[in-house]
Design a protein around this motif. Sequence first.
Motif, PDB file in Angstrom:
ATOM      1  N   ARG A   1      21.255 -52.730  53.527  1.00  0.00           N
ATOM      2  CA  ARG A   1      21.143 -52.538  54.973  1.00  0.00           C
ATOM      3  C   ARG A   1      19.800 -53.068  55.447  1.00  0.00           C
ATOM      4  O   ARG A   1      18.763 -52.791  54.853  1.00  0.00           O
ATOM      5  N   SER A   2      19.822 -53.830  56.526  1.00  0.00           N
ATOM      6  CA  SER A   2      18.574 -54.380  57.042  1.00  0.00           C
ATOM      7  C   SER A   2      17.679 -53.276  57.582  1.00  0.00           C
ATOM      8  O   SER A   2      16.455 -53.366  57.508  1.00  0.00           O
ATOM      9  N   GLY A   3      18.264 -52.215  58.098  1.00  0.00           N
ATOM     10  CA  GLY A   3      17.470 -51.097  58.591  1.00  0.00           C
ATOM     11  C   GLY A   3      16.684 -50.417  57.489  1.00  0.00           C
ATOM     12  O   GLY A   3      15.590 -49.898  57.717  1.00  0.00           O
ATOM     13  N   TYR A   4      17.215 -50.418  56.254  1.00  0.00           N
ATOM     14  CA  TYR A   4      16.501 -49.815  55.134  1.00  0.00           C
ATOM     15  C   TYR A   4      15.188 -50.550  54.876  1.00  0.00           C
ATOM     16  O   TYR A   4      14.169 -49.939  54.602  1.00  0.00           O
ATOM     17  N   ARG A   5      15.235 -51.865  54.942  1.00  0.00           N
ATOM     18  CA  ARG A   5      14.039 -52.658  54.690  1.00  0.00           C
ATOM     19  C   ARG A   5      12.966 -52.352  55.740  1.00  0.00           C
ATOM     20  O   ARG A   5      11.798 -52.173  55.430  1.00  0.00           O
ATOM     21  N   VAL A   6      13.378 -52.269  56.993  1.00  0.00           N
ATOM     22  CA  VAL A   6      12.445 -51.966  58.085  1.00  0.00           C
ATOM     23  C   VAL A   6      11.887 -50.559  57.921  1.00  0.00           C
ATOM     24  O   VAL A   6      10.667 -50.349  58.019  1.00  0.00           O
ATOM     25  N   LEU A   7      12.753 -49.588  57.660  1.00  0.00           N
ATOM     26  CA  LEU A   7      12.307 -48.204  57.474  1.00  0.00           C
ATOM     27  C   LEU A   7      11.382 -48.060  56.271  1.00  0.00           C
ATOM     28  O   LEU A   7      10.401 -47.314  56.316  1.00  0.00           O
ATOM     29  N   GLN A   8      11.684 -48.781  55.203  1.00  0.00           N
ATOM     30  CA  GLN A   8      10.873 -48.711  53.992  1.00  0.00           C
ATOM     31  C   GLN A   8       9.433 -49.089  54.305  1.00  0.00           C
ATOM     32  O   GLN A   8       8.494 -48.360  53.958  1.00  0.00           O
ATOM     33  N   TRP A   9       9.226 -50.200  54.960  1.00  0.00           N
ATOM     34  CA  TRP A   9       7.867 -50.645  55.243  1.00  0.00           C
ATOM     35  C   TRP A   9       7.233 -49.834  56.366  1.00  0.00           C
ATOM     36  O   TRP A   9       6.035 -49.571  56.338  1.00  0.00           O
ATOM     37  N   PHE A  10       8.003 -49.398  57.351  1.00  0.00           N
ATOM     38  CA  PHE A  10       7.453 -48.567  58.419  1.00  0.00           C
ATOM     39  C   PHE A  10       6.900 -47.263  57.852  1.00  0.00           C
ATOM     40  O   PHE A  10       5.762 -46.880  58.142  1.00  0.00           O
TER      41      PHE A  10
ATOM     42  N   GLN B   1      10.455 -44.920  48.795  1.00  0.00           N
ATOM     43  CA  GLN B   1      10.700 -46.274  48.284  1.00  0.00           C
ATOM     44  C   GLN B   1      11.926 -46.301  47.370  1.00  0.00           C
ATOM     45  O   GLN B   1      12.722 -47.237  47.443  1.00  0.00           O
TER      46      GLN B   1
ATOM     47  N   ARG C   1      15.222 -48.520  48.568  1.00  0.00           N
ATOM     48  CA  ARG C   1      15.376 -49.768  47.822  1.00  0.00           C
ATOM     49  C   ARG C   1      16.744 -49.859  47.137  1.00  0.00           C
ATOM     50  O   ARG C   1      16.979 -50.736  46.324  1.00  0.00           O
TER      51      ARG C   1
END
Length: 179
Positions: A12-21, A60, A64
């Motif tokens: 999910r693209s939202g996971y990548r954004v949430l991970q770094w946020f 993380q 991930r």
Amino acid sequence: MKRKERARKLRRSGYRVLQWFFTVFFLALAALMVAKMGTDGPNGAPLGLTAIFGTIFVEQRILRSRIILSPGDVQVVNAIFEYHVEPGAIKEAFVDIRGNMKIEARDGSEIFVAAYSGSLIDSFVGSADRAAKVVRNHVAGKAAVSDFVIRRKCAVSWLSEIWLVAAVACAVWAAINNS
């Protein structure tokens, strides 16, 4: 000449954004805490840093999670375990009534896919349904395998493990300061 098929990651693209946020948010919180509390004294910054780095580690690991589709392998990476299944051993990829994506093997066993676990937003967006369709298309036409093994091992995420090491180091630092 036939081109070699590349592995495809489903995440999910939202996971990548949430991970770094969340990682940046917690690191900013850690910097603020060290600035306000200092580094010496009982139960000061070392104890707080242990909690923050531990939280980043857990966050993380969860965010991930993903599916990796390669020509000879379907790999499901969850927070703790990683599963490897031959494409011909997969009977069905589906989304259950709770919105959780699962992969069913030909022997009847199911693998839970944490990357596409049910959420309220997903019931409107349908990313789990799309991911299940991509997996079904990937395994379509592959020869059915009757003799297969689902390999399960502990997932390794070096980026996540760095935060675990930092949390352990801060815990040792806190223990030394309190003695």
